[in-house]
Motif scaffolding. Structure first.
Motif, mmCIF file in Angstrom:
data_model
loop_
_atom_site.group_PDB
_atom_site.id
_atom_site.type_symbol
_atom_site.label_atom_id
_atom_site.label_comp_id
_atom_site.label_asym_id
_atom_site.label_seq_id
_atom_site.Cartn_x
_atom_site.Cartn_y
_atom_site.Cartn_z
ATOM 1 N N PRO A 1 0.837 -1.198 0.000
ATOM 2 C CA PRO A 1 0.000 0.000 0.000
ATOM 3 C C PRO A 1 0.869 1.245 0.000
ATOM 4 O O PRO A 1 2.083 1.189 0.197
ATOM 5 C CB PRO A 1 -0.781 -0.130 1.312
ATOM 6 C CG PRO A 1 0.156 -0.865 2.220
ATOM 7 C CD PRO A 1 0.905 -1.836 1.340
ATOM 8 N N ALA A 2 0.266 2.381 -0.201
ATOM 9 C CA ALA A 2 0.992 3.642 -0.102
ATOM 10 C C ALA A 2 1.434 3.840 1.338
ATOM 11 O O ALA A 2 0.777 3.442 2.285
ATOM 12 C CB ALA A 2 0.099 4.785 -0.558
ATOM 13 N N GLY A 3 2.631 4.476 1.489
ATOM 14 C CA GLY A 3 3.146 4.718 2.819
ATOM 15 C C GLY A 3 4.312 3.815 3.128
ATOM 16 O O GLY A 3 4.943 3.227 2.251
ATOM 17 N N TRP A 4 4.665 3.745 4.397
ATOM 18 C CA TRP A 4 5.792 2.920 4.819
ATOM 19 C C TRP A 4 5.440 1.455 4.719
ATOM 20 O O TRP A 4 4.370 1.024 5.101
ATOM 21 C CB TRP A 4 6.192 3.251 6.258
ATOM 22 C CG TRP A 4 6.956 4.542 6.365
ATOM 23 C CD1 TRP A 4 6.499 5.732 6.788
ATOM 24 C CD2 TRP A 4 8.320 4.720 6.031
ATOM 25 N NE1 TRP A 4 7.467 6.694 6.751
ATOM 26 C CE2 TRP A 4 8.638 6.084 6.282
ATOM 27 C CE3 TRP A 4 9.347 3.893 5.527
ATOM 28 C CZ2 TRP A 4 9.887 6.635 6.058
ATOM 29 C CZ3 TRP A 4 10.605 4.443 5.308
ATOM 30 C CH2 TRP A 4 10.861 5.800 5.578
ATOM 31 N N ASN A 5 6.435 0.665 4.215
ATOM 32 C CA ASN A 5 6.269 -0.778 4.087
ATOM 33 C C ASN A 5 7.568 -1.471 4.444
ATOM 34 O O ASN A 5 8.660 -0.960 4.193
ATOM 35 C CB ASN A 5 5.900 -1.170 2.650
ATOM 36 C CG ASN A 5 4.502 -0.731 2.270
ATOM 37 O OD1 ASN A 5 3.533 -1.430 2.504
ATOM 38 N ND2 ASN A 5 4.409 0.461 1.665
ATOM 39 N N LEU A 6 7.453 -2.626 5.013
ATOM 40 C CA LEU A 6 8.598 -3.524 5.177
ATOM 41 C C LEU A 6 8.592 -4.463 3.991
ATOM 42 O O LEU A 6 7.649 -5.229 3.785
ATOM 43 C CB LEU A 6 8.480 -4.309 6.486
ATOM 44 C CG LEU A 6 8.954 -3.600 7.754
ATOM 45 C CD1 LEU A 6 8.558 -4.396 8.991
ATOM 46 C CD2 LEU A 6 10.455 -3.383 7.712
ATOM 47 N N HIS B 1 10.608 4.205 -9.260
ATOM 48 C CA HIS B 1 10.027 5.545 -9.223
ATOM 49 C C HIS B 1 8.845 5.652 -8.262
ATOM 50 O O HIS B 1 8.418 6.746 -7.908
ATOM 51 C CB HIS B 1 9.567 5.932 -10.632
ATOM 52 C CG HIS B 1 8.509 4.997 -11.183
ATOM 53 N ND1 HIS B 1 8.813 3.720 -11.639
ATOM 54 C CD2 HIS B 1 7.164 5.176 -11.338
ATOM 55 C CE1 HIS B 1 7.700 3.130 -12.058
ATOM 56 N NE2 HIS B 1 6.687 4.009 -11.886
ATOM 57 N N ILE B 2 8.313 4.536 -7.854
ATOM 58 C CA ILE B 2 7.173 4.547 -6.920
ATOM 59 C C ILE B 2 7.666 4.803 -5.497
ATOM 60 O O ILE B 2 6.911 5.287 -4.648
ATOM 61 C CB ILE B 2 6.410 3.219 -6.990
ATOM 62 C CG1 ILE B 2 5.866 2.990 -8.405
ATOM 63 C CG2 ILE B 2 5.260 3.169 -5.984
ATOM 64 C CD1 ILE B 2 4.853 4.031 -8.837
ATOM 65 N N PHE B 3 8.963 4.526 -5.268
ATOM 66 C CA PHE B 3 9.471 4.552 -3.898
ATOM 67 C C PHE B 3 10.391 5.745 -3.673
ATOM 68 O O PHE B 3 11.078 6.218 -4.590
ATOM 69 C CB PHE B 3 10.252 3.265 -3.604
ATOM 70 C CG PHE B 3 9.381 2.034 -3.648
ATOM 71 C CD1 PHE B 3 8.665 1.639 -2.533
ATOM 72 C CD2 PHE B 3 9.285 1.279 -4.812
ATOM 73 C CE1 PHE B 3 7.874 0.516 -2.594
ATOM 74 C CE2 PHE B 3 8.495 0.162 -4.861
ATOM 75 C CZ PHE B 3 7.778 -0.230 -3.751
ATOM 76 N N ALA B 4 10.431 6.203 -2.443
ATOM 77 C CA ALA B 4 11.356 7.267 -2.051
ATOM 78 C C ALA B 4 12.784 6.744 -2.127
ATOM 79 O O ALA B 4 13.034 5.536 -2.060
ATOM 80 C CB ALA B 4 11.030 7.738 -0.633
ATOM 81 N N ASP B 5 13.730 7.655 -2.259
ATOM 82 C CA ASP B 5 15.123 7.233 -2.374
ATOM 83 C C ASP B 5 15.644 6.651 -1.066
ATOM 84 O O ASP B 5 16.561 5.827 -1.074
ATOM 85 C CB ASP B 5 15.992 8.423 -2.807
ATOM 86 C CG ASP B 5 15.698 8.848 -4.242
ATOM 87 O OD1 ASP B 5 15.216 7.979 -5.003
ATOM 88 O OD2 ASP B 5 15.933 10.024 -4.556
ATOM 89 N N ALA C 1 6.412 3.990 -0.122
ATOM 90 C CA ALA C 1 5.741 3.989 -1.431
ATOM 91 C C ALA C 1 4.823 5.192 -1.514
ATOM 92 O O ALA C 1 4.049 5.468 -0.592
ATOM 93 C CB ALA C 1 4.955 2.700 -1.611
ATOM 94 N N TYR C 2 4.933 5.903 -2.683
ATOM 95 C CA TYR C 2 4.077 7.069 -2.867
ATOM 96 C C TYR C 2 2.643 6.682 -3.227
ATOM 97 O O TYR C 2 1.708 7.463 -3.041
ATOM 98 C CB TYR C 2 4.661 7.972 -3.954
ATOM 99 C CG TYR C 2 5.990 8.584 -3.576
ATOM 100 C CD1 TYR C 2 6.068 9.521 -2.539
ATOM 101 C CD2 TYR C 2 7.160 8.240 -4.256
ATOM 102 C CE1 TYR C 2 7.289 10.076 -2.204
ATOM 103 C CE2 TYR C 2 8.383 8.795 -3.912
ATOM 104 C CZ TYR C 2 8.436 9.716 -2.876
ATOM 105 O OH TYR C 2 9.636 10.271 -2.530
ATOM 106 N N SER C 3 2.492 5.479 -3.741
ATOM 107 C CA SER C 3 1.161 5.000 -4.122
ATOM 108 C C SER C 3 1.170 3.480 -4.005
ATOM 109 O O SER C 3 2.239 2.859 -3.945
ATOM 110 C CB SER C 3 0.815 5.427 -5.551
ATOM 111 O OG SER C 3 1.731 4.855 -6.470
ATOM 112 N N PRO C 4 -0.008 2.884 -4.002
ATOM 113 C CA PRO C 4 -0.045 1.419 -3.951
ATOM 114 C C PRO C 4 0.640 0.834 -5.181
ATOM 115 O O PRO C 4 0.574 1.396 -6.276
ATOM 116 C CB PRO C 4 -1.546 1.100 -3.939
ATOM 117 C CG PRO C 4 -2.206 2.338 -3.439
ATOM 118 C CD PRO C 4 -1.366 3.469 -3.954
ATOM 119 N N VAL C 5 1.265 -0.320 -4.982
ATOM 120 C CA VAL C 5 2.019 -0.918 -6.072
ATOM 121 C C VAL C 5 2.015 -2.432 -5.943
ATOM 122 O O VAL C 5 1.967 -2.961 -4.827
ATOM 123 C CB VAL C 5 3.469 -0.382 -6.092
ATOM 124 C CG1 VAL C 5 4.207 -0.750 -4.824
ATOM 125 C CG2 VAL C 5 4.218 -0.882 -7.334
#
Length: 722
Positions: free
Chosen positions: A112-117, A137-141, A170-174
């Motif tokens: 989902p969007a947001g922090w993920n493990l 590109h979906i994820f922060a650096d 993640a900036y958006s669900p992927v």
């Protein structure tokens, strides 16, 4: 088998992980908090349970937590490609784990969007870039791994070892595919999301103790549904749920909800009733208008929640004026005075509507029986100048013949009914070997002899009618004459008793015609002669009284009863019983007497005990008194009284006197002046009929009496335990 543990330190560390995962800071400023020893970020190249890890690695403890986007939740399984926070007592060794799995199998990791493990889904080291598999590109650096010194920021080109995981944003669900093409397979299809859950019950109305099955359905975004009853959790405001079955345990409305997949259903209401709870109390009264000597029956019916009607008469609490009469547990009410009586009943928290009983004066006050005109049963004449008011009590009939009685009823308004024989409720015959009587007053003379006959109607006894059964050999006989004469008297007072001698008239048609109270005898067979002064008289108990044959007067000396009869010229008369009474006022224990009173327009009766509570050593004194309104021309001819003691179970424990004076069942005051016409006193030593002491408890003194007619009165008292 090893066990997993959870504890305070796990909660503390996870709270720090939550702060990072929520992503409330600017990405450039995020520094993961320090981690205590034993914590690491882990993943698995295959799906593996925590218990398998414990069993294969020899760990003493291992706790796994999954981040669901909002909070950490304990997990029993590691899913391939997903990262977890792990707390173990030592470093993880992968020997023997996922050995049979193929890390080249297609896999889709949904984030989902947001922090993920995110975990390494392979058995070899992989750069973060390759784990993201083209979706960088979906994820922060910024990517974070956990070291012994705490969180450390790494780049997407850094390597993640097998069985390890990192934090990514993640900036958006992927959906990240591995070993598959999203365009040529459905592995990347996003599974339908859980939209809602629905709870339903087979029954929405139950009795206490009944059950109903529950069903929980999961509704998904693709409009499909799935039953998840066995997986759902239930909450109930009352009652209980087990294995999807609700049990109603108390009355009211039970509110139920179900929880599944983090969602809670809308509440379901189940109405629970106690089928035995009364919801309405109905009181009926029959009849609603009675004479003072009659009874009415009250019926209390409770309508239960189930709709059934039950008889609550004996269990209900009744409200009415206790001076107005007595109510038996059966619902039979015996009035004690004239007027209206209002009743209400209470039962199960309910109160009935009132019902009113109207009690009015006794209508029938006197009953006379006479031979039917032109019947073989004929009246005997009075002696010349006898001075009696009709000699209707003495009659004769020939043996083998049949005759008939008639009955005349007198009412308190001065009217008469001359056809009352058809209404007679009971006939008494002293000696049925001499004479039999039918319901309609017909008689059959069986053999020579003498017997008495009386009738009962609507609470009133007639006087005894003496019948002499004669045959051709009967030349004479002797009868006592007590027509319209009292058979009771107070000590010092007198009772008039005469003797009449009857002789057969030689030949027929010699005796002139005579008239005896509406019965004209044209051709008499016997003539009458008064022999009171010349007869020999016998008294059963001379201590009770004495008889002066010259004045025809029996004078009472002491309380008691005695038989009296006469002999003349070889003939023996019938026997009569005379009773002498006297007043013996009770010394009451309290200012208010423990007494019950019955009164109507003619008479008053009172039953009392000297106390309402006694010790085991006390003697219990019981007094019964009957009073008659002064000026009544229908004076007191006879008073019959029966007196008993019953226990709380309505079992007879003591009989003072029982003459069976009336058919009345034992259990079922204005301006006029009254005089006492009878009184009876008794002492009870608290022993039953066998002589055994009675136990402590509630007792009832019962008097059944006859003055002009026959009611029953009762008074309660208590014997206390010493």
């Amino acid at each position: 088998m090893k066990t997993r543990r959870t504890g305070r330190c796990a909660a503390v560390v996870l709270s720090a992980l939550v702060a990072i995962a929520l992503g409330t800071f600017a990405l450039a400023d995020i520094e993961p908090p320090a981690m205590t020893a034993g914590w690491s970020l882990v993943s698995a190249p295959c799906d593996v349970s925590v218990q398998d890890i414990l069993d294969n690695t020899g760990f003493d403890s291992l706790n796994i937590f999954e981040w669901n986007g909002e909070r950490y939740a304990a997990s029993d399984t590691l899913k391939r490609g997903i990262g977890y926070a792990a707390d173990s007592n030592r470093s993880i060794g992968a020997a023997g784990l996922c050995a049979d799995s193929n890390d080249e199998d297609p896999l889709a990791v949904r984030l989902p969007a947001g922090w993920n493990l995110i975990g390494n889904p392979y058995k070899r080291a992989m750069r973060v870039h390759f784990i993201m598999n083209g979706f960088d590109h979906i994820f922060a650096d910024q990517v974070f791994k956990l070291t012994g010194a705490g969180y450390e920021s790494i780049s997407k080109m850094d390597v993640v070892q097998p069985w390890n995981a990192v934090w990514v944003y993640a900036y958006s669900p992927v959906v990240i595919p591995h070993n598959a093409d999203c365009e040529t397979s459905n592995i990347c299809d996003i599974p339908p999301e859980l939209v809602s859950i629905q709870l339903s019950a087979v029954k929405n109305s139950l009795n206490v103790g009944e059950t109903t099955a529950l069903t929980v359905s999961a509704i998904y975004s693709n409009s499909e549904s799935r039953e998840v009853t066995a997986e759902a959790q239930f909450q109930a405001s009352s009652g209980s749920v087990s294995d999807g079955v609700f049990t109603a345990e108390s009355e009211g409305t039970a509110i139920l909800t179900a929880t599944f997949g983090g969602m809670t259903s809308d509440p379901v209401s189940i109405s629970v009733i106690d089928p035995l709870k009364p919801v309405e109390l109905i009181v009926s009264l029959k009849p609603a208008l009675i004479q003072i000597h009659q009874t009415a029956t009250l019926l209390a019916q409770a309508r239960l929640a189930s709709g059934a009607l039950v008889n609550a008469t004996a269990s209900a609490s009744w409200s009415f004026d206790p001076a107005a009469g007595r109510l038996e547990p059966s619902g039979v009410f015996s009035p004690a005075r004239i007027g209206d009586v209002v009743f209400t009943a209470s039962y199960g928290g309910l109160v009935s509507s009132p019902v009113t009983l109207s009690v009015y004066e006794k209508q029938l006050i006197w009953l006379g029986i006479y031979p039917e005109s032109s019947s073989n049963l004929k009246p005997l004449p009075c002696p010349p100048n006898y001075g009696y008011m009709y000699c209707y009590d003495n009659n004769y009939i020939e043996a083998g013949k049949q005759g008939a009685y008639r009955a005349v009823a007198e009412y308190n308004n001065g009217t008469y009914r001359y056809d009352s024989v058809k209404d007679i409720e009971k006939w008494d015959v002293e000696d049925e070997s001499v004479l039999l009587i039918g319901d309609n007053g017909s008689v059959a003379a069986l053999k020579k002899g003498r017997t008495g006959v009386r009738a009962y109607l609507d609470g009133v006894w007639s006087e005894w009618s003496q019948v002499q059964v004669v045959d051709d050999s009967t030349e004479d006989f002797l009868l006592l004459e007590l027509s319209n004469q009292a058979s009771i008297a107070r000590v010092g007072e007198g009772i008039t008793v005469n003797a009449t001698y009857y002789t057969r008239i030689p030949g027929q048609g010699v005796h002139p015609p005579y008239y005896v109270y509406m019965n004209y005898v044209t051709d008499g067979v016997f003539e009458a002669r008064k022999v009171t002064a010349s007869a020999d008289w016998t008294i059963g108990s001379r201590s009770v009284g004495s008889f002066d044959r010259d004045t025809a007067l029996f004078t009472g000396r002491s309380i008691g009863s005695t038989a009296i009869f006469a002999k003349y010229n070889g003939s023996v008369s019938n026997f009569a019983t005379l009773e002498i009474w006297d007043s013996a006022p009770l010394n009451h224990c309290a200012e208010t007497a423990n007494a019950a009173t019955w009164t109507d327009n003619l008479t008053i009766a009172r039953l009392a005990t000297d106390c309402d509570h006694y010790s085991a050593a006390d003697t219990i004194n019981v007094n019964f008194a009957a009073l008659l309104r002064e000026g009544q021309y229908r004076g007191t001819l006879d008073v019959c009284a029966d007196m008993f003691i019953y226990n709380s179970e309505q079992e007879l424990v003591k009989t003072f006197r029982n003459t069976d004076c009336t058919p009345s069942a034992l259990f079922s005051s204005g301006s006029p002046t009254y005089k006492t016409v009878f009184e009876y006193n008794a002492e009870w030593d608290q022993r039953d009929e066998t002589g055994a002491p009675v136990p402590p408890g509630e007792y009832t003194a019962v008097a059944r009496f006859y003055i002009l007619y026959c009611p029953v009165i009762k008074v309660e008292f208590t014997i206390n335990a010493d």
